[in-house]
Scaffold this active site. Structure first.
Site, PDB file in Angstrom:
ATOM      1  N   TYR A 102     -36.133  13.279 -16.845  1.00  0.00           N
ATOM      2  CA  TYR A 102     -35.763  12.463 -15.673  1.00  0.00           C
ATOM      3  C   TYR A 102     -35.664  13.329 -14.418  1.00  0.00           C
ATOM      4  O   TYR A 102     -36.245  13.002 -13.375  1.00  0.00           O
ATOM      5  CB  TYR A 102     -34.434  11.755 -15.949  1.00  0.00           C
ATOM      6  CG  TYR A 102     -34.001  10.805 -14.860  1.00  0.00           C
ATOM      7  CD1 TYR A 102     -34.595   9.549 -14.735  1.00  0.00           C
ATOM      8  CD2 TYR A 102     -32.987  11.139 -13.967  1.00  0.00           C
ATOM      9  CE1 TYR A 102     -34.195   8.667 -13.740  1.00  0.00           C
ATOM     10  CE2 TYR A 102     -32.579  10.271 -12.976  1.00  0.00           C
ATOM     11  CZ  TYR A 102     -33.186   9.031 -12.868  1.00  0.00           C
ATOM     12  OH  TYR A 102     -32.783   8.156 -11.870  1.00  0.00           O
ATOM     13  N   LYS A 144     -37.985  13.156 -11.033  1.00  0.00           N
ATOM     14  CA  LYS A 144     -37.451  12.851  -9.693  1.00  0.00           C
ATOM     15  C   LYS A 144     -37.639  14.033  -8.736  1.00  0.00           C
ATOM     16  O   LYS A 144     -37.855  13.839  -7.542  1.00  0.00           O
ATOM     17  CB  LYS A 144     -35.978  12.452  -9.790  1.00  0.00           C
ATOM     18  CG  LYS A 144     -35.742  11.142 -10.572  1.00  0.00           C
ATOM     19  CD  LYS A 144     -36.356   9.930  -9.883  1.00  0.00           C
ATOM     20  CE  LYS A 144     -35.945   8.624 -10.564  1.00  0.00           C
ATOM     21  NZ  LYS A 144     -36.518   7.437  -9.884  1.00  0.00           N
TER      22      LYS A 144
HETATM   23  N1  LIG Z   1     -28.735   3.172 -11.624  1.00  0.00           N
HETATM   24  C1  LIG Z   1     -28.517   4.410 -11.248  1.00  0.00           C
HETATM   25  O1  LIG Z   1     -27.440   5.001 -11.461  1.00  0.00           O
HETATM   26  C2  LIG Z   1     -29.601   5.169 -10.530  1.00  0.00           C
HETATM   27  C3  LIG Z   1     -29.254   6.351  -9.855  1.00  0.00           C
HETATM   28  C4  LIG Z   1     -30.245   7.061  -9.185  1.00  0.00           C
HETATM   29  C5  LIG Z   1     -31.546   6.586  -9.162  1.00  0.00           C
HETATM   30  N2  LIG Z   1     -31.858   5.442  -9.831  1.00  0.00           N
HETATM   31  C6  LIG Z   1     -33.250   4.971  -9.784  1.00  0.00           C
HETATM   32  O2  LIG Z   1     -33.259   3.662  -9.276  1.00  0.00           O
HETATM   33  C7  LIG Z   1     -34.358   2.932  -9.839  1.00  0.00           C
HETATM   34  C8  LIG Z   1     -33.846   1.646 -10.471  1.00  0.00           C
HETATM   35  O3  LIG Z   1     -32.877   1.977 -11.460  1.00  0.00           O
HETATM   36  P1  LIG Z   1     -31.994   0.856 -12.182  1.00  0.00           P
HETATM   37  O4  LIG Z   1     -30.777   1.524 -12.651  1.00  0.00           O
HETATM   38  O5  LIG Z   1     -31.923  -0.356 -11.325  1.00  0.00           O
HETATM   39  O6  LIG Z   1     -32.925   0.570 -13.448  1.00  0.00           O
HETATM   40  P2  LIG Z   1     -32.980  -0.700 -14.428  1.00  0.00           P
HETATM   41  O7  LIG Z   1     -31.777  -1.541 -14.294  1.00  0.00           O
HETATM   42  O8  LIG Z   1     -33.319  -0.143 -15.768  1.00  0.00           O
HETATM   43  O9  LIG Z   1     -34.254  -1.458 -13.868  1.00  0.00           O
HETATM   44  C9  LIG Z   1     -35.485  -0.790 -13.892  1.00  0.00           C
HETATM   45  C10 LIG Z   1     -36.537  -1.598 -13.199  1.00  0.00           C
HETATM   46  O10 LIG Z   1     -37.774  -0.871 -13.310  1.00  0.00           O
HETATM   47  C11 LIG Z   1     -38.761  -1.741 -13.857  1.00  0.00           C
HETATM   48  N3  LIG Z   1     -39.746  -1.033 -14.661  1.00  0.00           N
HETATM   49  C12 LIG Z   1     -39.549  -0.230 -15.746  1.00  0.00           C
HETATM   50  N4  LIG Z   1     -40.732   0.196 -16.206  1.00  0.00           N
HETATM   51  C13 LIG Z   1     -41.691  -0.340 -15.404  1.00  0.00           C
HETATM   52  C14 LIG Z   1     -43.089  -0.269 -15.358  1.00  0.00           C
HETATM   53  N5  LIG Z   1     -43.793   0.432 -16.264  1.00  0.00           N
HETATM   54  N6  LIG Z   1     -43.732  -0.934 -14.374  1.00  0.00           N
HETATM   55  C15 LIG Z   1     -43.062  -1.670 -13.484  1.00  0.00           C
HETATM   56  N7  LIG Z   1     -41.733  -1.797 -13.460  1.00  0.00           N
HETATM   57  C16 LIG Z   1     -41.060  -1.130 -14.419  1.00  0.00           C
HETATM   58  C17 LIG Z   1     -37.995  -2.760 -14.669  1.00  0.00           C
HETATM   59  O11 LIG Z   1     -38.739  -3.959 -14.669  1.00  0.00           O
HETATM   60  P3  LIG Z   1     -39.377  -4.631 -15.977  1.00  0.00           P
HETATM   61  O12 LIG Z   1     -38.796  -3.920 -17.183  1.00  0.00           O
HETATM   62  O13 LIG Z   1     -38.961  -6.055 -15.855  1.00  0.00           O
HETATM   63  O14 LIG Z   1     -40.833  -4.441 -15.778  1.00  0.00           O
HETATM   64  C18 LIG Z   1     -36.718  -2.943 -13.828  1.00  0.00           C
HETATM   65  O15 LIG Z   1     -36.943  -3.898 -12.819  1.00  0.00           O
HETATM   66  C19 LIG Z   1     -35.031   3.889 -10.819  1.00  0.00           C
HETATM   67  O16 LIG Z   1     -36.113   4.540 -10.202  1.00  0.00           O
HETATM   68  C20 LIG Z   1     -33.917   4.872 -11.142  1.00  0.00           C
HETATM   69  O17 LIG Z   1     -34.405   6.124 -11.559  1.00  0.00           O
HETATM   70  C21 LIG Z   1     -30.923   4.719 -10.498  1.00  0.00           C
END
Ligand SMILES: NC(=O)c1ccc[n+]([C@@H]2O[C@H](COP(=O)([O-])OP(=O)(O)OC[C@H]3O[C@@H](n4cnc5c(N)ncnc54)[C@H](OP(=O)(O)O)[C@@H]3O)[C@@H](O)[C@H]2O)c1
Length: 252
Positions: free
Chosen positions: A157, A161
């Site tokens: 990860y 990033k």
């Molecule tokens: N939550 C945190 O603490 C956090 C912190 C820092 C950064 N981030 C970043 O923020 C972003 C969103 O995180 P989140 O926590 O909201 O994640 P999440 O709840 O797991 O949601 C992930 C999203 O990505 C989509 N996705 C996964 N694989 C995909 C693919 N192959 N093609 C298209 N869409 C895909 C999923 O859609 P489907 O499965 O419906 O396709 C879902 O909408 C990520 O890039 C993550 O690294 C999150």
């Protein structure tokens, strides 16, 4: 006066079916952007499109797996054709499951890098081609605080990033003189379907909170504020940078 408005701008948000992407799409629509929301299954976006419409906004759903490069190009072209242009791309789709380095398999590594890094690049490229032709555009890549510091179980990860930050810098060098700005945001832990299981473990959550000087887990609105700023004219001289939204995690 600085202009923080994205009213009427045409935006694509990837990974909008849940979590941060879902909230970002709603927030951007609430301040007037017209949002093309994407995820692997179009049906998973129906509720979002309805919510945005019920609040008086406009959104349209597109099926998009960011591992499929020809699909990326086709969907981005469809959006530009349908709405006449493409002003904003938010690369949010991402995988975040942790794994100890000694357990990492080739399949896990490839999945993480394909979605979080390769997918982000080819979405940038597809949007960049449209934006460079029109002479303007804003790209915001959702990176992470752990793109600049390490975290246990984050080998793939963090590498993915960190790669996002680097490609953001290179694309800024190539595209900023032609009207296309590209930046990244680096959130701390945000409570989403992707993090809920870990954050619901008291010991894990306490460990996270101990490292956030601001004393709280982030909210999707915290991220949305940074994304909307970077998508708006107010940030026109900001390019190639990472804006951390981390309550001070990486300041120590
Ligand atoms: N939550 C945190 O603490 C956090 C912190 C820092 C950064 N981030 C970043 O923020 C972003 C969103 O995180 P989140 O926590 O909201 O994640 P999440 O709840 O797991 O949601 C992930 C999203 O990505 C989509 N996705 C996964 N694989 C995909 C693919 N192959 N093609 C298209 N869409 C895909 C999923 O859609 P489907 O499965 O419906 O396709 C879902 O909408 C990520 O890039 C993550 O690294 C999150």
């Amino acid at each position: 006066m600085p202009d923080f408005s994205i009213q009427g701008k045409i935006a694509i948000v990837t990974g909008a079916s849940k979590g941060i992407g879902f909230g970002l799409a709603k927030a951007m629509a609430a301040v007037g952007a017209i949002v093309a929301v994407t995820a692997r299954r179009k049906e998973s976006l129906d509720a979002l499109v309805e919510e945005i419409a019920a609040a008086g906004g406009e959104a349209k759903a597109y099926e998009l797996d960011v591992r499929n490069i020809s699909q990326i190009r086709s969907v981005f072209e469809q959006v530009a054709q349908h709405f006449g242009r493409l002003d904003i791309l938010v690369n949010n789709a991402g995988l975040g499951e942790g794994m100890l380095a000694e357990d990492v398999t080739e399949e896990y590594w490839d999945d993480m890098l394909d979605v979080n890094l390769k997918g982000v690049f080819f979405c940038c490229q597809a949007a960049g081609r449209i934006m460079l032709a029109q002479g303007s555009g804003k790209i915001v890549n959702v990176s992470s605080q752990v793109s600049i510091v390490g975290i246990p179980e984050g080998v793939a990860y963090c590498a993915s990033k960190g790669g996002v930050n680097q490609l953001t810098k290179v694309l800024a060098l190539e595209w900023s003189s032609r009207g296309v700005n590209i930046n990244a945001v680096g959130p701390t832990f945000i409570y989403t379907p992707g993090t809920a299981e870990k954050l619901d473990e008291i010991a894990f959550r306490d460990g996270v909170l101990a490292r956030i000087p601001a004393g709280r887990i982030g909210s999707i609105d915290d991220v949305a504020g940074a994304v909307i700023y970077l998508a708006s004219p107010a940030s026109n001289l900001v390019t190639g940078t990472l804006l951390v939204v981390d309550g001070g995690w990486t300041a120590q």
